[in-house]
Scaffold this active site. Structure first.
Site, PDB file in Angstrom:
ATOM      1  N   ASP A  87       0.839  -1.194   0.000  1.00  0.00           N
ATOM      2  CA  ASP A  87       0.000   0.000   0.000  1.00  0.00           C
ATOM      3  C   ASP A  87       0.874   1.244   0.000  1.00  0.00           C
ATOM      4  O   ASP A  87       2.065   1.184   0.340  1.00  0.00           O
ATOM      5  CB  ASP A  87      -0.965  -0.005   1.187  1.00  0.00           C
ATOM      6  CG  ASP A  87      -0.265   0.137   2.527  1.00  0.00           C
ATOM      7  OD1 ASP A  87       0.795  -0.505   2.706  1.00  0.00           O
ATOM      8  OD2 ASP A  87      -0.771   0.871   3.401  1.00  0.00           O
ATOM      9  N   GLU A 152      -0.006  -0.682   5.885  1.00  0.00           N
ATOM     10  CA  GLU A 152       1.046  -0.076   6.701  1.00  0.00           C
ATOM     11  C   GLU A 152       0.888   1.433   6.763  1.00  0.00           C
ATOM     12  O   GLU A 152       1.143   2.055   7.798  1.00  0.00           O
ATOM     13  CB  GLU A 152       2.424  -0.437   6.131  1.00  0.00           C
ATOM     14  CG  GLU A 152       3.589  -0.116   7.057  1.00  0.00           C
ATOM     15  CD  GLU A 152       4.151   1.297   6.871  1.00  0.00           C
ATOM     16  OE1 GLU A 152       4.986   1.703   7.700  1.00  0.00           O
ATOM     17  OE2 GLU A 152       3.760   1.977   5.896  1.00  0.00           O
TER      18      GLU A 152
END
Length: 453
Positions: A87, A152
């Site tokens: 991500d 994250e």
């Protein structure tokens, strides 16, 4: 590294970059629910990529974005977990990008795109190292497990739940993370220490609604004024934190580490150039790297309340809020520091306003022993890949999942960053050096060989 592996990597550079560009085109912004389909598509792209290389790969659902878990046995019974995240941060502010954030552009051996250095380019270097080993030797020197999360950048805990639950049985001999920085453009580094962090919000409430500042100013407390006065009592102008007991648990900088920092010959002008700041700031009794790596901080990340529009609006706002982050160093406990700060703020808050405190997250600091065989193997591998002596450094940032690995598996965590602070992670025009990408692949191959033996 064998000639066959080096030849394979050099021969397939163009394809590796093409695949990196494919990876970067996914707008896998985990912080925005509208991008959930893009995060899933990115995870599925990784799953297919691993399957094509012959790894067993699953998408694990732990209530957040999918966790990509891919594994393959090796010649030895040693096991290495490679952590990364697919991500990325939101692309805002879009008007400050010189290229399209999700359409990669290469200029002078540097690739520009959101996620280029944080963390897609760095984690793909390890994937390509596994490919090079399998395509040239047909097997891996040790068992390798990729554990790649998709939240994250949004503070999710899906990976933590996986590691504490189904993934607990995967205890490795070491975890490898490339989600950080080299020391400088030519010097690779192993990060042996991370600052911890807590984040919270402070809201000061006063009247039930905004008031005319002429009609009520001087009779009713102004929440915005009260907020800045409260925060000004938390730290001095040079950054020393005034909260009683805050420094009680701070571990002094040991002599060997102070000497190591001095030996790096850090140039303060680098920070001034990269940040365009007029001068440096902080506790004067410590040098810049000591302040960045081994001293705690108290920072206002955002502050708002009252009128924000054009021209003036003479009001007493009904409330004001600040977002705060506090960086921690060994041996500070996030919970203890949170309680100290909250207790202090409550003790100095006047009765004329209402104080609300919301804890929003945190993680402890970590420091690893640089003398272990694992750390020495990583240092040698980086020297092999980059043809330069790797330095041991700390970083001022925080990676909460590192403490999760340490607590659950009690194994070494190797933080071998392949990027640079100046690559602009989280900023417009994020980029990553393709030279470091190739060198990182070769260093990763060497590390897996050393771990296998």
């Amino acid at each position: 590294m064998s000639d066959a592996i080096a030849t394979y990597i050099d021969a397939h550079k163009a394809r590796f970059v093409d695949e990196l560009q494919e990876f970067l085109r996914f707008p896998s912004v985990s912080a925005q629910r509208s991008h959930d389909p893009d995060c899933l598509a990115c995870a599925q792209w990784l799953q297919k990529h691993f399957a094509d290389l012959g790894l067993d790969c699953t998408l694990e659902d732990q209530g957040g974005q999918p966790i990509v878990v891919a594994r393959k046995k090796g010649k030895s019974d040693k096991r290495v977990v490679i952590y990364g995240h697919y991500d990325v941060q939101p692309e805002d502010p879009i008007d400050q990008w010189k290229t399209q954030p999700f359409e990669p552009v290469i200029k002078d051996e540097i690739i520009y795109a959101r996620g280029a250095t944080d963390d897609k380019g760095q984690l793909l270097a390890h994937v390509k190292a596994v490919e090079a080993l399998l395509k040239t030797e047909g097997e891996l020197p040790c068992e390798i497990i990729f554990m790649l999360e998709g939240e994250e950048e949004s503070g999710g805990d899906a990976l933590g739940r996986y590691v504490r639950g189904p993934g607990s049985e995967l205890k490795p001999d070491a975890v490898v993370i490339s989600d950080g920085d080299m020391y400088d453009e030519t010097t690779p580094a192993i990060t042996y220490g991370l600052r911890g962090i807590i984040t919270f919000e402070v809201t000061v409430k006063g009247p039930g609604f905004d008031l005319h500042s002429g009609a009520y100013g001087g009779a009713v407390a102004n929440p915005a004024m009260m907020l800045v006065q409260l925060l000004s009592q938390c730290a001095t102008q040079d950054g020393h934190i005034k909260i009683p007991g805050f420094y009680d648990a701070v571990r002094p900088i040991p002599d060997w580490e102070a000497e190591n920092i001095r030996s790096l010959n850090f140039d303060d002008q680098v920070i001034l150039r990269d940040t365009q700041s007029p001068t440096l700031h902080g506790e004067t009794e410590y040098n810049t790297l000591e302040r960045l790596w081994a001293r705690p901080t108290f920072e206002i990340n955002g502050i708002y309340g009252g009128y924000q529009g054009q021209h003036s609006k003479t009001i007493i706002p009904s409330q004001a809020t600040a977002k705060i982050s506090v960086r921690l160093v060994p041996d500070q406990s996030p919970e203890q520091i949170r309680d100290l700060i909250f207790g202090y703020l409550r003790s100095i808050s006047p009765d004329s306003v209402t104080l609300e405190l919301e804890f929003t997250g945190g993680g402890p600091p970590v420091v690893y022993d640089v003398t272990t065989d694992t750390m020495q193997a990583a240092q040698a591998a980086l020297k092999s890949g980059f043809d330069a002596e790797a330095k041991f450094i700390r970083t001022g940032g925080s990676i909460p999942v590192v403490s999760t690995f340490s607590d659950q598996w009690n194994c070494p965590v190797i933080l071998m960053g392949l990027g640079l602070d100046s690559d602009g992670p989280h900023s417009p025009n994020e980029h990553f050096s393709l030279k470091n990408f190739y060198k990182g692949i070769k260093a990763s191959v060497d590390l897996f060989r050393r771990m296998g033996s």
